[in-house]
Design a protein around this motif. Structure first.
Motif, PDB file in Angstrom:
ATOM      1  N   LEU A 120      55.617  21.674  60.433  1.00  0.00           N
ATOM      2  CA  LEU A 120      57.058  21.906  60.275  1.00  0.00           C
ATOM      3  C   LEU A 120      57.379  23.357  59.951  1.00  0.00           C
ATOM      4  O   LEU A 120      58.515  23.803  60.149  1.00  0.00           O
ATOM      5  CB  LEU A 120      57.606  20.983  59.183  1.00  0.00           C
ATOM      6  N   GLU A 121      56.393  24.099  59.469  1.00  0.00           N
ATOM      7  CA  GLU A 121      56.653  25.520  59.186  1.00  0.00           C
ATOM      8  C   GLU A 121      57.054  26.280  60.439  1.00  0.00           C
ATOM      9  O   GLU A 121      57.721  27.316  60.369  1.00  0.00           O
ATOM     10  CB  GLU A 121      55.421  26.160  58.537  1.00  0.00           C
ATOM     11  N   GLN A 122      56.687  25.764  61.616  1.00  0.00           N
ATOM     12  CA  GLN A 122      57.032  26.441  62.863  1.00  0.00           C
ATOM     13  C   GLN A 122      58.536  26.487  63.108  1.00  0.00           C
ATOM     14  O   GLN A 122      59.014  27.328  63.861  1.00  0.00           O
ATOM     15  CB  GLN A 122      56.327  25.759  64.035  1.00  0.00           C
ATOM     16  N   LEU A 123      59.267  25.581  62.475  1.00  0.00           N
ATOM     17  CA  LEU A 123      60.720  25.578  62.638  1.00  0.00           C
ATOM     18  C   LEU A 123      61.353  26.837  62.044  1.00  0.00           C
ATOM     19  O   LEU A 123      62.472  27.189  62.401  1.00  0.00           O
ATOM     20  CB  LEU A 123      61.332  24.337  61.970  1.00  0.00           C
ATOM     21  N   TRP A 124      60.636  27.498  61.148  1.00  0.00           N
ATOM     22  CA  TRP A 124      61.150  28.712  60.499  1.00  0.00           C
ATOM     23  C   TRP A 124      60.585  29.988  61.122  1.00  0.00           C
ATOM     24  O   TRP A 124      60.947  31.071  60.714  1.00  0.00           O
ATOM     25  CB  TRP A 124      60.814  28.684  59.007  1.00  0.00           C
TER      26      TRP A 124
END
Length: 289
Positions: A120-124
């Motif tokens: 989910l860090e890829q969303l940032w």
């Protein structure tokens, strides 16, 4: 925008590390390795916490400030208010002005497994979203009550998270239940649990405590599971050792602001949603709704 701290850290070339000591433990690494290769595409993720203690009302009594406590310094950037033992030493966590209740205390530990496994860090990360002006997270909360001072007794937040590269969109549920509402159901006995839902099969992962003990739904230790993919996450001697080595220029911390910032931001979105009427949309790249 909390995640913006990662850019500041990179610009000043400093080492950062979040104080969630479990990311490299087997309890976190093993389920993370299983996502995709063992349980298939994950389209739902669920995490449970204890409930809040709302509704809260500010105390009306104004006792003297204890000797040795600089109340103005303790308040920091928070709006000024009279001292009360209802705020300090430890109960500040339950007040919105000072803390984030269980989402603030435990999300970095319990939600960490799914956050990493689902990347989910890829969303940032702008590098993972080239050409996109916005990356929108849509969420809505159903609190037991709206409490501007504290946190609702019970809560459900549903987040619709977009795709990350080849990973499909995922529905991420946060459920907070008061201790009095817990029954004999295994999911509610600890209050801080996690589960993935995959299209190949479902494996319930139970996070029993901050010691990071996980058990599968059938009650068997997750450590007994065989047939998973090879380890893809690094293992280190200790949280402290990793920090010192990174400060000496030997590698990087696994739980730096690059991950810790977005993880914290996602947890706080759940808290903010309890004050909104209806769904809200949040752009992770700009930090604006």
């Amino acid at each position: 925008m909390i995640a913006g701290h990662a850019e500041t850290a990179a610009r000043h070339k400093v080492v950062t590390q979040m104080g969630n000591q479990g990311p490299l433990s087997a309890a976190c690494a093993e389920p993370s390795n299983c996502v995709g290769g063992v349980i298939g595409e994950v389209r739902e993720a669920h995490v449970w916490f204890d409930g809040g203690n709302g509704p809260m009302k500010r105390p009306t009594e104004t006792p003297p400030v204890p000797e040795g406590l600089n109340w103005d310094l303790w308040l920091g950037p928070a709006q000024s208010r009279p001292y009360s033992p209802a705020y300090v030493p430890a109960s500040w966590r339950s007040w919105r002005a000072f803390g984030q209740r269980h989402r603030g205390d435990f999300a970095c530990h319990t939600a960490n497994i799914m956050f990493r496994a689902l990347h989910l860090e890829q969303l940032w990360q702008k590098s993972m979203n080239p050409g996109d002006r916005k990356v929108v997270v849509r969420l809505q909360a159903w609190p037991s009550e709206v409490d501007a001072e504290g946190y609702p007794t019970s809560l459900k937040v549903v987040m619709d998270l977009p795709a990350r590269g080849t990973l499909p969109p995922v529905k991420y549920d946060v459920v907070c239940e008061g201790k009095a509402a817990r029954g004999s159901d295994a999911r509610t006995q600890t209050g801080r649990l996690g589960r993935f839902a995959g299209w190949i099969e479902r494996i319930d992962l139970f996070r029993q405590s901050v010691e990071r003990q996980l058990r599968a739904a059938a009650g068997e230790p997750f450590a007994d599971f065989h047939g998973g993919p090879p380890e893809s996450l690094p293992r280190v001697k200790s949280h402290q050792w990793e920090w010192i080595e990174a400060c000496k220029g030997n590698g990087k911390t696994f739980s730096s602001f690059d991950t810790g910032g977005p993880l914290t931001e996602l947890a706080q979105l759940a808290n903010l949603a309890t004050l909104a009427e209806g769904p809200i949309e949040y752009d992770t790249l700009s930090g604006k709704s």
